[in-house]
Write an enzyme that holds these catalytic residues in place. Structure first.
Site, short mmCIF file in Angstrom:
data_model
loop_
_atom_site.label_atom_id
_atom_site.label_comp_id
_atom_site.label_asym_id
_atom_site.label_seq_id
_atom_site.Cartn_x
_atom_site.Cartn_y
_atom_site.Cartn_z
N ILE A 128 0.86 -1.18 0.00
CA ILE A 128 0.00 0.00 0.00
C ILE A 128 0.90 1.23 0.00
O ILE A 128 1.86 1.30 0.76
CB ILE A 128 -0.91 0.02 1.25
CG1 ILE A 128 -1.81 -1.21 1.26
CG2 ILE A 128 -1.74 1.30 1.29
CD1 ILE A 128 -2.59 -1.38 2.54
N ASP A 129 0.58 2.19 -0.83
CA ASP A 129 1.34 3.43 -0.90
C ASP A 129 0.78 4.43 0.10
O ASP A 129 0.28 5.49 -0.25
CB ASP A 129 1.29 3.99 -2.33
CG ASP A 129 2.29 5.10 -2.55
OD1 ASP A 129 3.19 5.28 -1.70
OD2 ASP A 129 2.18 5.79 -3.58
#
Length: 88
Positions: free
Chosen positions: A49-50
């Site tokens: 996940i960014d």
């Protein structure tokens, strides 16, 4: 001095598969996920996940609904990261 073809013990694609891993960060596309798996193999794709630029809920829903067999989903979700990053 350039390598001669006879000096390589494997195909170039085999070196790539053994030394390159990618993540899903920034891409919530099942088509892109399946294409990446097809291109470099299920053992070289990891979920990520960014954060804080992506919502955790959206990323988890993307993985939960991915068109993968349960064993492949487990590899992408955590098993590949555990192996590659030596987390166990």
């Amino acid at each position: 001095m350039p390598l001669k073809q006879s000096q390589l013990k494997k195909l170039p694609s085999e070196y790539f598969g053994a030394n390159i891993a990618i993540t899903t960060s920034g891409v919530f596309s099942h088509e892109a996920l399946v294409a990446a798996i097809h291109a470099i193999g299920i053992d070289n794709v990891m979920f990520s996940i960014d954060y804080p630029f992506e919502r955790t809920e959206a990323a988890v829903e993307f993985l939960r609904t991915a068109p993968l067999a349960p064993a492949d989903k487990a590899k992408v979700a955590h098993e590949n990261a555990e192996r590659i990053l030596r987390l166990k």
